[in-house]
Write an enzyme that holds these catalytic residues in place. Structure first.
Site, PDB file in Angstrom:
ATOM      1  N   SER A 100       0.821  -1.214   0.000  1.00 61.16           N
ATOM      2  CA  SER A 100       0.000   0.000   0.000  1.00 61.16           C
ATOM      3  C   SER A 100       0.854   1.262   0.000  1.00 61.16           C
ATOM      4  O   SER A 100       1.804   1.385   0.772  1.00 61.16           O
ATOM      5  CB  SER A 100      -0.908  -0.006   1.230  1.00 61.16           C
ATOM      6  OG  SER A 100      -1.609   1.213   1.327  1.00 61.16           O
ATOM      7  N   HIS A 154      -0.057   5.573  -0.441  1.00 58.85           N
ATOM      8  CA  HIS A 154      -0.990   6.651  -0.770  1.00 58.85           C
ATOM      9  C   HIS A 154      -0.272   7.595  -1.718  1.00 58.85           C
ATOM     10  O   HIS A 154       0.798   8.115  -1.397  1.00 58.85           O
ATOM     11  CB  HIS A 154      -1.442   7.380   0.495  1.00 58.85           C
ATOM     12  CG  HIS A 154      -2.728   8.124   0.315  1.00 58.85           C
ATOM     13  ND1 HIS A 154      -3.956   7.483   0.329  1.00 58.85           N
ATOM     14  CD2 HIS A 154      -2.989   9.430   0.079  1.00 58.85           C
ATOM     15  CE1 HIS A 154      -4.911   8.374   0.125  1.00 58.85           C
ATOM     16  NE2 HIS A 154      -4.350   9.556  -0.039  1.00 58.85           N
ATOM     17  N   TYR A 184      -2.173   2.982  13.564  1.00 60.64           N
ATOM     18  CA  TYR A 184      -3.490   3.507  13.202  1.00 60.64           C
ATOM     19  C   TYR A 184      -4.565   2.921  14.127  1.00 60.64           C
ATOM     20  O   TYR A 184      -4.261   2.195  15.066  1.00 60.64           O
ATOM     21  CB  TYR A 184      -3.776   3.222  11.732  1.00 60.64           C
ATOM     22  CG  TYR A 184      -2.894   4.013  10.791  1.00 60.64           C
ATOM     23  CD1 TYR A 184      -3.030   5.399  10.678  1.00 60.64           C
ATOM     24  CD2 TYR A 184      -1.911   3.388  10.032  1.00 60.64           C
ATOM     25  CE1 TYR A 184      -2.218   6.129   9.824  1.00 60.64           C
ATOM     26  CE2 TYR A 184      -1.090   4.117   9.172  1.00 60.64           C
ATOM     27  CZ  TYR A 184      -1.248   5.489   9.075  1.00 60.64           C
ATOM     28  OH  TYR A 184      -0.439   6.215   8.237  1.00 60.64           O
ATOM     29  N   ARG A 189      -0.811   0.834  25.348  1.00 59.09           N
ATOM     30  CA  ARG A 189      -0.186   2.157  25.284  1.00 59.09           C
ATOM     31  C   ARG A 189      -1.221   3.242  24.951  1.00 59.09           C
ATOM     32  O   ARG A 189      -1.146   4.367  25.457  1.00 59.09           O
ATOM     33  CB  ARG A 189       0.908   2.112  24.221  1.00 59.09           C
ATOM     34  CG  ARG A 189       1.533   3.431  23.810  1.00 59.09           C
ATOM     35  CD  ARG A 189       2.442   3.197  22.604  1.00 59.09           C
ATOM     36  NE  ARG A 189       3.012   4.423  22.067  1.00 59.09           N
ATOM     37  CZ  ARG A 189       4.153   4.952  22.476  1.00 59.09           C
ATOM     38  NH1 ARG A 189       4.846   4.370  23.429  1.00 59.09           N
ATOM     39  NH2 ARG A 189       4.614   6.074  21.930  1.00 59.09           N
ATOM     40  N   ARG A 221      -3.231  -6.454   8.033  1.00 61.47           N
ATOM     41  CA  ARG A 221      -1.880  -5.912   8.270  1.00 61.47           C
ATOM     42  C   ARG A 221      -1.663  -5.879   9.781  1.00 61.47           C
ATOM     43  O   ARG A 221      -2.166  -5.013  10.484  1.00 61.47           O
ATOM     44  CB  ARG A 221      -1.758  -4.513   7.665  1.00 61.47           C
ATOM     45  CG  ARG A 221      -0.366  -3.892   7.745  1.00 61.47           C
ATOM     46  CD  ARG A 221       0.557  -4.442   6.678  1.00 61.47           C
ATOM     47  NE  ARG A 221       1.848  -3.753   6.695  1.00 61.47           N
ATOM     48  CZ  ARG A 221       2.154  -2.723   5.907  1.00 61.47           C
ATOM     49  NH1 ARG A 221       1.262  -2.258   5.035  1.00 61.47           N
ATOM     50  NH2 ARG A 221       3.340  -2.164   5.974  1.00 61.47           N
ATOM     51  N   HIS A 251       4.233   4.964  13.430  1.00 63.04           N
ATOM     52  CA  HIS A 251       4.790   6.177  12.813  1.00 63.04           C
ATOM     53  C   HIS A 251       5.525   7.048  13.827  1.00 63.04           C
ATOM     54  O   HIS A 251       6.382   7.849  13.449  1.00 63.04           O
ATOM     55  CB  HIS A 251       3.690   6.983  12.139  1.00 63.04           C
ATOM     56  CG  HIS A 251       3.229   6.394  10.842  1.00 63.04           C
ATOM     57  ND1 HIS A 251       4.102   5.957   9.872  1.00 63.04           N
ATOM     58  CD2 HIS A 251       1.988   6.160  10.337  1.00 63.04           C
ATOM     59  CE1 HIS A 251       3.426   5.485   8.842  1.00 63.04           C
ATOM     60  NE2 HIS A 251       2.150   5.582   9.106  1.00 63.04           N
ATOM     61  N   GLU A 252       5.217   6.893  15.080  1.00 56.59           N
ATOM     62  CA  GLU A 252       5.901   7.690  16.104  1.00 56.59           C
ATOM     63  C   GLU A 252       7.129   6.987  16.669  1.00 56.59           C
ATOM     64  O   GLU A 252       7.815   7.522  17.544  1.00 56.59           O
ATOM     65  CB  GLU A 252       4.928   8.010  17.237  1.00 56.59           C
ATOM     66  CG  GLU A 252       4.406   6.774  17.958  1.00 56.59           C
ATOM     67  CD  GLU A 252       3.077   7.026  18.653  1.00 56.59           C
ATOM     68  OE1 GLU A 252       3.089   7.153  19.888  1.00 56.59           O
ATOM     69  OE2 GLU A 252       2.038   7.104  17.954  1.00 56.59           O
ATOM     70  N   GLN A 282      12.448  10.898  -0.607  1.00 57.41           N
ATOM     71  CA  GLN A 282      12.376  12.307  -0.971  1.00 57.41           C
ATOM     72  C   GLN A 282      11.158  12.657  -1.818  1.00 57.41           C
ATOM     73  O   GLN A 282      10.581  13.736  -1.647  1.00 57.41           O
ATOM     74  CB  GLN A 282      13.650  12.719  -1.703  1.00 57.41           C
ATOM     75  CG  GLN A 282      14.883  12.723  -0.813  1.00 57.41           C
ATOM     76  CD  GLN A 282      16.138  13.130  -1.571  1.00 57.41           C
ATOM     77  OE1 GLN A 282      16.102  13.966  -2.463  1.00 57.41           O
ATOM     78  NE2 GLN A 282      17.254  12.527  -1.224  1.00 57.41           N
ATOM     79  N   GLN A 297      27.480  13.415  -8.722  1.00 58.16           N
ATOM     80  CA  GLN A 297      27.366  13.497  -7.265  1.00 58.16           C
ATOM     81  C   GLN A 297      26.921  12.175  -6.640  1.00 58.16           C
ATOM     82  O   GLN A 297      27.163  11.937  -5.462  1.00 58.16           O
ATOM     83  CB  GLN A 297      26.388  14.615  -6.873  1.00 58.16           C
ATOM     84  CG  GLN A 297      26.857  16.020  -7.216  1.00 58.16           C
ATOM     85  CD  GLN A 297      27.982  16.506  -6.310  1.00 58.16           C
ATOM     86  OE1 GLN A 297      28.070  16.117  -5.151  1.00 58.16           O
ATOM     87  NE2 GLN A 297      28.838  17.365  -6.841  1.00 58.16           N
ATOM     88  N   LYS A 342      17.196  25.536  13.980  1.00 57.72           N
ATOM     89  CA  LYS A 342      17.513  24.188  14.433  1.00 57.72           C
ATOM     90  C   LYS A 342      18.421  23.471  13.447  1.00 57.72           C
ATOM     91  O   LYS A 342      18.238  23.555  12.232  1.00 57.72           O
ATOM     92  CB  LYS A 342      16.213  23.399  14.610  1.00 57.72           C
ATOM     93  CG  LYS A 342      16.375  21.968  15.073  1.00 57.72           C
ATOM     94  CD  LYS A 342      15.005  21.293  15.155  1.00 57.72           C
ATOM     95  CE  LYS A 342      15.131  19.828  15.537  1.00 57.72           C
ATOM     96  NZ  LYS A 342      13.799  19.162  15.565  1.00 57.72           N
ATOM     97  N   GLY A 362      22.062  20.582 -11.453  1.00 61.84           N
ATOM     98  CA  GLY A 362      22.750  21.536 -10.599  1.00 61.84           C
ATOM     99  C   GLY A 362      23.296  22.737 -11.336  1.00 61.84           C
ATOM    100  O   GLY A 362      23.410  23.826 -10.760  1.00 61.84           O
TER     101      GLY A 362
END
Length: 687
Positions: free
Chosen positions: A39, A41, A181, A190, A229, A267-268, A354, A426, A582, A664
């Site tokens: 899967s 998205h 989820y 938890r 899943r 995800h956390e 990315q 690169q 940061k 570049g």
């Protein structure tokens, strides 16, 4: 295209990857091989006309030979949406859109399941529902705790969604019960603090999942695929333990699931699970562990990106199927190429995130760094040309390689000039960074394509306008990339000051105390490179220890009971930046935290708001606000960005020939290979 001809004419007489390519009999239907397209998205689900684009996207993957496709997550109701305008399937009038997709896949002799995903507390809107009112660290919204009637209504929404999916022509559904989820939130203590029949004991916490499966099976009948899943490894504190995972898997089998798919990490979780630095097939061991406990087919997942990885997992009995998601963004023909014994032609997923996950979590259409056609199948195509041109490509980095391949596929005659002794630009530097070894695959892919397409490659050849007196070209494509930006500081003319390119090419020696000037992506990569002697990516046991993954599964969530400490660093490294923001703020949305964690584990010292005053025998003199400091370093490495290498531009334009700048040399910002490859592809599509 020539590539397709190669696939059909050069296959081996013996079946390559026999386990991966063997059928899987599910009783009421048979999958033609053991590869599941996992899967993803794409963002097309919400675009105007998006289902027509989705149909083209999935059709190409079905034609590419995958055994079973699973769609991106579709919510069963309004409150379960991931975002306010995310896709859901709750009403009969929505069925026709999905039929566009299922018809396209079936016409290509494929099978497809729709994933049903309720976000729970991960929803990015104020109407989220969860077992308990506990805010997730990755969203700004605190969910509403579900009343008992809302729990039952949500179960009904799942069942209705599955029934509508069957009406829409899907071959089955996948119930998303992992990655943190809603269903996972019910299962895990938890996030489930309820005291009613849906909380408390483990059996009660699992009833939500089991009632969904039972309800769907009763509604859709026996001849319909139900994948669950299952979170086999939560990788969060107070996650499920192994005994609970096994028990739930057995209950799911009894409830009527057809296949159990492996879910890894919430995800956390603070352990990476899919980025390129994760070893290939790093989590197949947990699927193998469960395979001894249940009889339904199990699917191994995460960082399985090439046929040999899949074959090893299946041949060793670790799983019955393998899931590859992003590899089918990179190459829709992956299975067909494997079946033809031409894995060398596969455009390999490098796990960079990315253009796929970073886009998804930024609410943009997903695509792929190495394959810019992904999710643009109706918009970016390389049709055969009417007028053949002779094209000179100057520079064989990402932009130049991409342009050359796509232009040659269209029928142009392409000659590539590269001043250095190898393809890649690169990418040849990036692949030397620990955890980025996958860039080797991209260079291999382009090298194979050059040979297959008859592209002329002239290495160790510096192009100059004078060459045009010796041979003629119709158009010139300038892809000479970037050069490091100079930093004007007193003393920086010293031999102690080197560029990141010199370091990665092995042209200079680096001392034991190093200051890195610039804390963007290049600075982080250099910090990792200078601190790690052997990449943990190629040594899974080292990687598990570094990140605290308990492969013995003695502790909840699959986490080691002690947090891994800092590694003994090879060097003392300072990572410095002028900005006061940061450190690493501009890194990838879904992978930046991994890079920040890595340099922290290596003890890299970071400083922001730095003014560089001078370099002398004492060291690097810096000032932060009103405080001055001398860093007693042996080497200063310049990682402060780059500039376009436009040395040739003026001379080329003076020839009067059309000159195109890509990559570049056009825009130097952040060494953006994603933009460079897309730019090369888009130019090739229209030239």
């Amino acid at each position: 295209m020539l590539e397709a001809q190669i696939i059909t004419t050069q296959g081996s007489t013996n079946t390559p990857y026999p386990h991966m390519l063997s059928p899987l009999d599910l009783g009421f239907t048979t999958l033609k091989n053991r590869v599941l397209m996992g899967s993803m998205h794409t963002g097309l689900e919400e675009e105007k006309g998006g289902f027509e684009k989705l149909a083209a996207f999935y059709r190409e993957r079905a034609e590419g030979g995958v055994g079973l496709i699973v769609t991106g997550g579709i919510s069963p109701n309004l409150r379960g949406r991931l975002a306010p305008h995310a896709s859901q399937l709750s009403f009969p009038w929505q069925v026709s859109k999905h039929q566009i997709v299922t018809d396209a896949v079936h016409q290509a002799d494929g099978k497809i399941c729709m994933q049903i995903l309720h976000a729970g507390r991960y929803g990015y809107h104020p109407f989220t529902l969860a077992p308990s009112a506990i805010k997730a660290p990755i969203t700004p919204f605190t969910p509403w705790a579900m009343a008992s009637w809302q729990v039952r209504r949500t179960i009904g929404a799942y069942v209705r969604c599955a029934r509508l999916a069957k009406e829409a022509g899907y071959d089955g559904v996948e119930i998303m019960g992992s990655e943190g989820y809603l269903i996972n939130q019910f299962i895990c203590a938890r996030t489930n603090k309820r005291s009613d029949e849906w909380g408390g004991s483990f059996e009660n916490r699992c009833q939500f999942a089991l009632e969904i499966v039972k309800g769907i099976r009763a509604k859709v009948g026996r001849d319909f695929i139900i994948i669950f899943r299952l979170s086999m490894l939560d990788l969060v504190d107070h996650g499920s333990n192994w005994e609970e995972v096994v028990q739930l898997a057995k209950w799911l089998e009894q409830a009527g699931v057809t296949i159990i798919n492996t879910g890894i990490g919430w995800h956390e979780a603070r352990i990476p699970t899919i980025v390129t630095s994760v070893p290939r097939g790093a989590f197949a061991w947990v699927t193998e562990k469960l395979k001894q406990e249940v009889s339904v087919p199990l699917v191994a997942t995460n960082r399985i990106n090439m046929p040999e990885v899949a074959e090893t997992i299946l041949a060793s009995g670790q799983a019955d199927m393998v899931s590859m998601a992003r590899p089918f963004l990179a190459d829709p023909e992956l299975v067909n190429k494997a079946a033809a014994d031409r894995a060398d032609l596969i455009n390999t997923c490098i796990g960079c995130n990315q253009a796929c996950l970073d886009h998804t979590f930024s609410m943009k259409r997903a695509t792929c760094l190495v394959n810019p056609r992904a999710c643009f199948e109706t918009e970016l195509n390389f049709v055969p040309i009417h007028i053949k041109k002779r094209l000179a490509v100057i520079g064989a980095g990402p932009a130049g390689m991409a342009f050359a391949v796509y232009a040659a596929q269209r029928g142009h005659e392409v000659v590539v000039f590269e001043a250095r002794s190898e393809l890649g630009g690169q990418f040849n530097l990036a692949r030397k960074i620990p955890g980025k070894e996958e860039f080797d695959e991209t260079i291999r892919y382009f090298d194979t394509q050059f040979k297959a397409l008859g592209i002329t490659l002239k290495l160790n050849t510096r192009f100059t306008p004078e060459r045009l007196q010796q041979e003629s070209f119709d158009e010139l494509i300038l892809a000479t990339g970037v050069i490091p930006r100079k930093v004007e500081v007193p003393g920086f003319d010293s031999s102690k000051v080197v560029t990141y390119q010199q370091v990665l090419r092995g042209e200079v020696e680096v001392g034991h105390k190093v200051a890195l000037i610039g804390a963007g992506g290049i600075g982080f990569d250099m910090a990792h490179y200078l601190c790690e002697s052997v990449s943990s990516t190629v040594n899974p046991d080292v990687w598990y220890r570094q990140w605290g993954v308990d492969t013995s599964y003695q502790h909840r969530g699959g986490l080691m009971d002690t947090v891994p400490g800092e590694h003994a660093p090879l060097r003392k490294v300072y990572l410095l930046q002028r900005k006061t923001s940061k450190i690493g703020q501009g890194l990838g949305k879904t992978s930046g935290w991994v890079h920040r964690s890595v340099i922290r584990k290596h003890g890299v010292i970071t400083k922001t708001g730095v003014t560089y005053e001078k370099l002398d025998e004492q060291g690097l003199h810096i000032r932060i606000g009103e405080v001055t400091e001398i860093l007693a370093v042996d080497t200063v490495v310049l990682c402060a960005g780059q500039e376009s290498n436009r040395e040739l531009e003026q001379g080329l334009r003076a020839t009067g020939l059309p000159v195109h700048l890509i990559g570049g040399v056009d825009v130097a910002a952040e060494l953006d290979a994603k933009r460079a490859i897309r730019q090369g592809a888009e130019l090739a599509a229209k030239i």
